[in-house]
Design an enzyme around this catalytic site. Structure first.
Site, short mmCIF file in Angstrom:
data_model
loop_
_atom_site.label_atom_id
_atom_site.label_comp_id
_atom_site.label_asym_id
_atom_site.label_seq_id
_atom_site.Cartn_x
_atom_site.Cartn_y
_atom_site.Cartn_z
N HIS A 73 8.83 -5.73 -10.10
CA HIS A 73 8.48 -6.44 -8.84
C HIS A 73 7.10 -6.10 -8.17
O HIS A 73 6.58 -5.07 -8.86
CB HIS A 73 9.52 -6.32 -7.86
CG HIS A 73 10.71 -7.06 -8.11
ND1 HIS A 73 11.65 -6.56 -8.95
CD2 HIS A 73 11.21 -8.20 -7.76
CE1 HIS A 73 13.01 -7.59 -8.98
NE2 HIS A 73 12.30 -8.55 -8.28
N LYS A 93 7.55 -4.21 -2.59
CA LYS A 93 9.30 -4.21 -2.51
C LYS A 93 9.87 -2.86 -2.21
O LYS A 93 9.25 -1.79 -2.80
CB LYS A 93 9.83 -4.65 -3.96
CG LYS A 93 11.35 -4.67 -4.21
CD LYS A 93 11.81 -5.43 -5.37
CE LYS A 93 13.36 -5.56 -5.35
NZ LYS A 93 13.97 -6.25 -4.15
#
Length: 257
Positions: free
Chosen positions: A146, A150
């Site tokens: 990600h 995040k």
């Protein structure tokens, strides 16, 4: 026309929800919950509020892409307040208390909870369960990637994939999950399921479930290339959920998987 409320409207997916709802033929934006000034323009008549009670009064269904504390406020208002509206929740990183609130709310209203609103990930979960059960001798390793912003790790999607794998083998994920390896740790145990995280750049989301055996391996992969994969999936879920009975549903239920 279904009036949709958004919790997390100032976030990345929340912003896309605002756009996508303006182009939907069955649903429209009814209200936005905010903790800060909403910088994005919204249709005239949209309620913009920092009060969960007001939000729930203004809509037919709520889509929540926020943070655990905001979701906790939403669930508490649904449980304790008078406005019992359906909830589509995609927030991850819940504490045990917040998970319990989710279950309690689902006894009063229909709640669709999914760690990933992608339709492709829903199918991937199903495939992982089938492969894990069929290929019992194969080692399972999950890698998720990600963007650098995040905040939770591993991703909720990766943990859900791991749960499907563990359940297919009648294993308790909490007992077999490994999320880090360092030093002289010895050989890999037979039942362990690894869930590893990579963070960097602007990666929207990539999940790979590998099943490895001597002489062969299979890798099942899903890559999200645009964030409105999640917003469009959530809108589809909201339209499906709005007339359902109280209960805890998943994106798989929405797709008939």
């Amino acid at each position: 026309m279904i009036n949709v409320g958004i919790v997390g409207s100032t976030g990345r997916v929340g912003s896309l929800l605002i756009d996508d709802l303006q182009n939907d033929e069955q649903a429209k934006l009814g209200a936005c919950h905010v903790f800060e000034q909403l910088k994005k323009s919204v249709p005239e008549g949209t309620v913009v509020t920092n009060d969960m009670k007001t939000l729930l009064e203004s809509v037919d269904v709520v889509i929540d892409f926020s943070a655990p504390t905001a979701t906790e406020s939403l669930l508490t208002e649904v449980i304790e307040g008078k406005n019992k509206k359906p909830l589509v929740i995609a927030t991850t990183g819940f504490s045990k208390h917040q998970q319990n609130l989710l279950v309690e709310a689902s006894k009063l209203v229909p709640v669709l909870y999914s760690t990933n609103m992608s339709l492709g990930v829903a199918v991937l979960n199903k495939l992982v369960a089938i492969a894990s059960k069929t290929l019992r001798e194969f080692d399972i390793e999950i890698v998720e990637q990600h963007h650098k912003h995040k905040v939770d790790s591993p991703s909720g999607t990766a943990l859900t994939l791991a749960e499907h794998a563990a359940n297919a083998r009648d294993l308790n994920l909490d007992e077999v999950r490994v999320s880090g390896r360092d030093g002289i740790i010895g050989a890999r145990s037979k039942d362990e399921i690894a869930v590893m995280s990579l963070r960097g750049g602007d990666i929207v989301g990539r999940h790979t479930v590998g099943l490895y055996n001597d002489g062969e391996f299979i890798e099942l992969n899903h890559t999200a290339t645009a964030r409105n994969t999640f917003s469009k999936g959530a809108i589809k879920a909201a339209k499906w959920l709005v007339n359902k009975e109280p209960g805890l549903y998943s994106i798989n239920d929405c797709l008939g998987l």
